[in-house]
Design a protein around this motif. Structure first.
Motif, short mmCIF file in Angstrom:
data_model
loop_
_atom_site.label_atom_id
_atom_site.label_comp_id
_atom_site.label_asym_id
_atom_site.label_seq_id
_atom_site.Cartn_x
_atom_site.Cartn_y
_atom_site.Cartn_z
N LEU A 141 0.83 -1.21 0.00
CA LEU A 141 0.00 0.00 0.00
C LEU A 141 0.86 1.25 0.00
CD1 LEU A 141 -2.68 1.48 0.20
CD2 LEU A 141 -2.67 1.08 2.69
N ILE A 142 1.87 1.32 0.86
CA ILE A 142 2.71 2.52 0.89
C ILE A 142 3.55 2.63 -0.38
CG2 ILE A 142 4.60 1.43 2.17
CD1 ILE A 142 3.40 5.11 2.36
N SER A 152 2.16 12.36 -0.09
CA SER A 152 1.24 11.86 0.93
C SER A 152 1.95 10.87 1.85
CB SER A 152 0.03 11.18 0.27
OG SER A 152 -0.75 12.11 -0.44
N SER A 153 1.39 10.69 3.03
CA SER A 153 1.96 9.74 3.99
C SER A 153 0.84 8.85 4.53
CB SER A 153 2.66 10.48 5.14
OG SER A 153 1.78 11.41 5.75
N LEU A 154 1.25 7.80 5.23
CA LEU A 154 0.31 6.78 5.69
C LEU A 154 0.53 6.48 7.16
CD1 LEU A 154 -1.84 4.53 5.01
CD2 LEU A 154 0.11 3.04 4.50
N VAL A 155 -0.58 6.34 7.88
CA VAL A 155 -0.54 5.90 9.28
C VAL A 155 -1.36 4.62 9.39
CG1 VAL A 155 -1.20 6.43 11.66
CG2 VAL A 155 -0.31 8.24 10.18
N MET A 319 -6.59 2.65 -3.59
CA MET A 319 -5.23 2.20 -3.30
C MET A 319 -5.25 0.94 -2.43
SD MET A 319 -2.88 4.17 -4.69
CE MET A 319 -3.98 4.13 -6.11
N VAL A 320 -6.15 0.90 -1.44
CA VAL A 320 -6.25 -0.27 -0.57
C VAL A 320 -6.67 -1.48 -1.38
CG1 VAL A 320 -7.44 -1.29 1.42
CG2 VAL A 320 -6.76 1.13 1.47
#
Length: 330
Positions: A141-142, A152-155, A319-320
């Motif tokens: 995903l990242i 963009s960033s991911l948590v 995206m997921v």
């Protein structure tokens, strides 16, 4: 425009424009029939004709008719009933995943008036995901996000099931991937993945020297993985339905901890196959088939109805889905 209205629009287009002819007892498609593709994806995600009909606001007979056309077209049963759910054949799974990606792209065409530019947007997206999926879902995903949305960033976080609706509604989390859960109508969902299980035992364990049967499985001591202090795991619920219980010697929160405990003891663990394969060192452990009908664990993607039409949230959900498809093909 929401997902259901778009899907309805696709169905209407397909009904007007598609012509299906019969030749030698099989259907031949002169033009793509979006209607039956939508039906295929809905049945695959829901695992039920009834729930697929509710999702698409169609009758069950319309869903069954669409499945009948697909079965004739591809000469494959596509879905086989096991208990109260429909289990997809390998062909159905492949078709549904490809069709879902195409439908997502078509939906994006109708929503360009409120588009989201991932390449130029600076935003932090958050996903609620459990240990069983995080190790295999978050890395692809990242990777995909960094390619399409480099700023963009991911948590990735743990979201308590009792607070899922509140967290999604507030925007504290954009989406959640979890098992099939009953949620309020405001929480939208779709089935995106399923997991098969295996038994993990250390190399040289007595169980690995002969075919593993239910009696030997029940005689062993087990590791149970759960973030809860008490209660059954997925495999315990299946065993209980068969009238059996197993002996739990260790209860831990993460599958990696379970794997490491197993490789140095006579304990065994029942865990998702994909995760076991990620950890697997053939010099340390053996992966054995589960000796009873455990079935597959379904996972759903959840988001809040108030975020359904948000372009950024829609992009993130796509995206997921892409990461899940990549993960399943890997």
């Amino acid at each position: 425009m929401g997902r259901r209205s778009l899907r309805k629009r696709f169905c209407n287009i397909a009904t007007r424009e598609c012509r299906i002819g019969a030749r030698r007892g099989r259907y031949k498609m002169r033009r793509p029939d979006l209607n039956i593709l939508v039906i295929l994806c809905a049945v695959y995600r829901e695992g039920s004709v009834t729930r697929a009909a509710e999702r698409l606001n169609l009758t069950q007979s319309a869903i069954s008719h669409g499945l009948g056309r697909l079965r004739l077209l591809f000469d494959d049963p596509l879905f086989v009933r096991k208990g109260n759910r429909l289990v997809s054949t390998p062909l159905a799974r492949s078709l549904a995943e490809d069709a879902a990606e195409g439908l997502d792209r078509l939906e994006a065409l109708f929503e360009r008036q409120s588009s989201f530019d991932p390449a130029g947007n600076v935003r932090t997206f958050s996903i609620g995901v459990r240990d069983v999926l995080e190790a295999s879902l978050v890395p692809p995903l990242i990777d995909m996000m960094m390619e399409d949305a480099p700023q963009s960033s991911l948590v990735s976080m743990h979201v308590r099931r009792t607070s899922m609706e509140t967290r999604l509604a507030s925007g504290a989390v954009d989406a959640v991937v979890d098992v099939c859960l009953e949620q309020p109508e405001e929480v939208m969902s779709e089935r995106i993945s399923d997991e098969e299980f295996c038994v993990v035992a250390r190399r040289g364990h007595p169980l690995a020297c002969k075919p593993l049967d239910l009696s030997a499985y029940l005689d062993s001591e087990h590791v149970l993985v759960s973030v809860r202090q008490e209660g059954d795991a997925f495999e315990d619920a299946k065993l209980r339905s068969l009238g059996h219980r197993r002996t739990i010697r260790l209860r831990c929160q993460h599958y990696l901890a379970a794997y490491r405990a197993v490789r140095n003891s006579d304990l065994i663990a029942t865990m998702p196959m994909r995760l076991a394969v990620m950890f697997h060192d053939p010099e340390e452990v053996d992966l054995l088939p589960v000796p009873f009908e455990i079935g597959r664990m379904d996972f759903h993607l959840y988001w809040h109805a108030t975020r359904d039409a948000d372009p950024g949230n829609r992009w993130f959900r796509q995206m997921v889905r892409r990461a899940v498809r990549w993960r399943q093909a890997a």
